[in-house]
Motif scaffolding. Structure first.
Motif, PDB file in Angstrom:
ATOM      1  N   TRP A 183       0.820  -1.206   0.000  1.00 54.37           N
ATOM      2  CA  TRP A 183       0.000   0.000   0.000  1.00 54.37           C
ATOM      3  C   TRP A 183       0.853   1.255   0.000  1.00 54.37           C
ATOM      4  CZ3 TRP A 183      -4.616  -1.762  -0.934  1.00 54.37           C
ATOM      5  CH2 TRP A 183      -5.007  -2.999  -0.404  1.00 54.37           C
ATOM      6  N   GLY A 184       0.310   2.291  -0.607  1.00 55.98           N
ATOM      7  CA  GLY A 184       0.887   3.626  -0.538  1.00 55.98           C
ATOM      8  C   GLY A 184      -0.238   4.611  -0.260  1.00 55.98           C
ATOM      9  N   ARG A 225      -1.526   8.619  -1.157  1.00 54.11           N
ATOM     10  CA  ARG A 225      -1.325   9.722  -2.086  1.00 54.11           C
ATOM     11  C   ARG A 225      -1.052  11.024  -1.344  1.00 54.11           C
ATOM     12  NH1 ARG A 225      -0.865   9.132  -7.007  1.00 54.11           N
ATOM     13  NH2 ARG A 225      -2.046   7.197  -7.020  1.00 54.11           N
ATOM     14  N   VAL A 226      -0.028  11.740  -1.771  1.00 59.40           N
ATOM     15  CA  VAL A 226       0.271  13.062  -1.221  1.00 59.40           C
ATOM     16  C   VAL A 226      -0.847  14.010  -1.636  1.00 59.40           C
ATOM     17  CG1 VAL A 226       1.856  15.032  -1.339  1.00 59.40           C
ATOM     18  CG2 VAL A 226       2.771  12.717  -1.189  1.00 59.40           C
ATOM     19  N   ILE A 227      -1.305  14.806  -0.709  1.00 61.38           N
ATOM     20  CA  ILE A 227      -2.331  15.807  -0.998  1.00 61.38           C
ATOM     21  C   ILE A 227      -1.605  17.078  -1.389  1.00 61.38           C
ATOM     22  CG2 ILE A 227      -4.220  17.182  -0.049  1.00 61.38           C
ATOM     23  CD1 ILE A 227      -4.732  14.774   1.874  1.00 61.38           C
ATOM     24  N   GLU A 228      -1.844  17.500  -2.614  1.00 57.64           N
ATOM     25  CA  GLU A 228      -1.140  18.673  -3.138  1.00 57.64           C
ATOM     26  C   GLU A 228      -1.782  19.953  -2.614  1.00 57.64           C
ATOM     27  OE1 GLU A 228       1.210  19.219  -7.305  1.00 57.64           O
ATOM     28  OE2 GLU A 228      -0.816  18.446  -7.356  1.00 57.64           O
ATOM     29  N   GLU A 229      -0.932  20.834  -2.156  1.00 55.81           N
ATOM     30  CA  GLU A 229      -1.386  22.123  -1.641  1.00 55.81           C
ATOM     31  C   GLU A 229      -1.233  23.162  -2.744  1.00 55.81           C
ATOM     32  OE1 GLU A 229       0.309  24.931   1.814  1.00 55.81           O
ATOM     33  OE2 GLU A 229       0.380  22.805   2.254  1.00 55.81           O
ATOM     34  N   LYS A 230      -2.140  24.087  -2.816  1.00 54.75           N
ATOM     35  CA  LYS A 230      -2.024  25.149  -3.825  1.00 54.75           C
ATOM     36  C   LYS A 230      -0.781  25.987  -3.547  1.00 54.75           C
ATOM     37  CE  LYS A 230      -5.183  27.642  -5.798  1.00 54.75           C
ATOM     38  NZ  LYS A 230      -5.682  27.436  -7.139  1.00 54.75           N
ATOM     39  N   VAL A 231      -0.012  26.192  -4.591  1.00 57.26           N
ATOM     40  CA  VAL A 231       1.189  27.019  -4.481  1.00 57.26           C
ATOM     41  C   VAL A 231       0.783  28.471  -4.706  1.00 57.26           C
ATOM     42  CG1 VAL A 231       3.484  27.461  -5.448  1.00 57.26           C
ATOM     43  CG2 VAL A 231       2.594  25.123  -5.368  1.00 57.26           C
ATOM     44  N   PRO A 232       1.205  29.370  -3.816  1.00 62.83           N
ATOM     45  CA  PRO A 232       0.867  30.780  -4.027  1.00 62.83           C
ATOM     46  C   PRO A 232       1.510  31.301  -5.309  1.00 62.83           C
ATOM     47  CG  PRO A 232       2.460  30.545  -2.245  1.00 62.83           C
ATOM     48  CD  PRO A 232       2.056  29.159  -2.647  1.00 62.83           C
ATOM     49  N   GLU A 233       0.997  32.399  -5.808  1.00 60.23           N
ATOM     50  CA  GLU A 233       1.562  32.995  -7.022  1.00 60.23           C
ATOM     51  C   GLU A 233       2.994  33.448  -6.735  1.00 60.23           C
ATOM     52  OE1 GLU A 233       0.409  33.231 -10.178  1.00 60.23           O
ATOM     53  OE2 GLU A 233      -1.179  31.907  -9.450  1.00 60.23           O
ATOM     54  N   TRP A 278       3.660  19.043   4.420  1.00 60.84           N
ATOM     55  CA  TRP A 278       2.831  18.322   3.474  1.00 60.84           C
ATOM     56  C   TRP A 278       2.143  17.169   4.192  1.00 60.84           C
ATOM     57  CZ3 TRP A 278       4.352  13.261   2.236  1.00 60.84           C
ATOM     58  CH2 TRP A 278       5.648  12.910   2.636  1.00 60.84           C
ATOM     59  N   CYS A 279       1.051  16.730   3.600  1.00 62.83           N
ATOM     60  CA  CYS A 279       0.312  15.633   4.208  1.00 62.83           C
ATOM     61  C   CYS A 279      -0.166  14.691   3.119  1.00 62.83           C
ATOM     62  CB  CYS A 279      -0.844  16.149   5.058  1.00 62.83           C
ATOM     63  SG  CYS A 279      -1.926  17.271   4.196  1.00 62.83           S
ATOM     64  N   CYS A 280      -0.658  13.533   3.555  1.00 63.53           N
ATOM     65  CA  CYS A 280      -1.112  12.560   2.577  1.00 63.53           C
ATOM     66  C   CYS A 280      -2.452  11.986   2.993  1.00 63.53           C
ATOM     67  CB  CYS A 280      -0.078  11.457   2.375  1.00 63.53           C
ATOM     68  SG  CYS A 280       0.288  10.505   3.836  1.00 63.53           S
ATOM     69  N   SER A 281      -3.095  11.360   2.043  1.00 61.79           N
ATOM     70  CA  SER A 281      -4.398  10.754   2.242  1.00 61.79           C
ATOM     71  C   SER A 281      -4.302   9.643   3.289  1.00 61.79           C
ATOM     72  CB  SER A 281      -4.877  10.168   0.912  1.00 61.79           C
ATOM     73  OG  SER A 281      -5.990   9.348   1.100  1.00 61.79           O
ATOM     74  N   THR A 282      -5.406   9.357   3.947  1.00 63.26           N
ATOM     75  CA  THR A 282      -5.450   8.228   4.883  1.00 63.26           C
ATOM     76  C   THR A 282      -6.002   6.983   4.202  1.00 63.26           C
ATOM     77  OG1 THR A 282      -7.606   8.959   5.667  1.00 63.26           O
ATOM     78  CG2 THR A 282      -5.677   9.678   6.934  1.00 63.26           C
ATOM     79  N   GLY A 291       2.615  16.263  -8.046  1.00 63.27           N
ATOM     80  CA  GLY A 291       2.906  16.356  -6.619  1.00 63.27           C
ATOM     81  C   GLY A 291       2.078  15.367  -5.824  1.00 63.27           C
ATOM     82  N   GLN A 292       1.194  14.630  -6.502  1.00 63.61           N
ATOM     83  CA  GLN A 292       0.321  13.664  -5.830  1.00 63.61           C
ATOM     84  C   GLN A 292       0.830  12.235  -6.022  1.00 63.61           C
ATOM     85  OE1 GLN A 292      -3.324  15.107  -7.788  1.00 63.61           O
ATOM     86  NE2 GLN A 292      -4.034  15.683  -5.760  1.00 63.61           N
TER      87      GLN A 292
END
Length: 172
Positions: free
Chosen positions: A61-62, A64-72, A88-92, A158-159
Motif C-alpha cells: 500500500w501507498g 497519495r500526497v495531498i497537493e497544496e495550492k502554491v501561491p503565485e 505536506w500531508c497525505c491521504s489516509t 505532486g500527488q
C-alpha cells in the motif's frame, strides 16, 4: 543490483553504503523492516566510486500526497524555496502499490544529472521479472524536501504515493 541472497562481501558493502546514505539523508540508522525482500541498486562512476544508491522493498500500500495550492510566485528559485519549506500531508486511504523506495540518494556533487531517474528506470524494469512497473505502482518513503521535489518531477505530479518504511509491511 544487489539482492539479499548475493555473496556476503556484497551485502557487507551495501550495509556500509546504507549507513553512509542514512547519515547523509538524516536517518537515525533506521533498520530495513524486511531485509530479505529488498533490492539495492548502486550507481558506480567510471572511476569505480558509488555515486548513487536506491534501496527498494516490496510493499502492498501507498498513500497519495495531498497537493497544496502554491501561491503565485514568479521565480523558479522562490518556488523551490517554498516547496522545501512547506509542510505536506497525505491521504489516509491506502492505494495498492508494489514497490517502495525506502532510500534514494545521489552524491551531492553529482546531483541533477539524471542519476536518480536512471536508477528508478532500472528498478522499474528489474523489480519484478518480466514486468515493467508503472510510476503509479511505486511509493516513496517519507521523502526529504529534496526527495519530494525529485518525486514530484519524476512522477510528473505532486500527488505521488508515499509509504512509511518504519511501520513497514509484514514479511511473508
Amino acid at each position: 543490483m544487489v539482492l539479499p541472497d548475493d555473496p556476503k562481501y556484497a551485502l557487507k558493502k551495501v550495509e556500509e553504503i546504507r549507513e553512509m546514505v542514512d547519515n547523509d539523508l538524516g536517518f537515525q540508522q533506521a533498520p530495513l523492516m524486511c531485509y530479505s525482500r529488498t533490492k539495492t541498486l548502486l550507481f558506480i562512476s567510471n572511476d569505480k566510486k558509488v555515486i548513487g544508491c536506491l534501496i527498494a522493498e516490496h510493499i502492498q500500500w501507498g498513500y497519495r500526497v495531498i497537493e497544496e495550492k502554491v501561491p503565485e510566485i514568479s521565480s523558479e528559485n522562490e518556488k523551490v524555496i517554498f516547496e522545501r519549506q512547506k509542510a505536506w500531508c497525505c491521504s489516509t486511504s491506502p492505494e495498492p502499490a508494489i514497490c517502495g523506495i525506502s532510500r534514494i540518494w545521489v552524491f551531492s556533487m553529482m546531483r541533477r544529472k539524471k542519476i536518480a531517474s536512471r536508477m528508478i528506470e532500472c528498478l522499474r524494469s528489474n523489480f519484478i521479472y518480466g514486468s515493467y512497473l508503472s510510476k503509479e505502482e511505486i511509493a516513496f518513503s517519507d521523502p526529504t524536501p529534496d526527495g519530494k521535489l525529485f518525486a514530484t518531477q519524476y512522477c510528473g505530479t505532486g500527488q505521488f504515493l508515499v509509504y512509511n518504511f518504519l511501520n513497514g509491511q509484514n514479511c511473508p
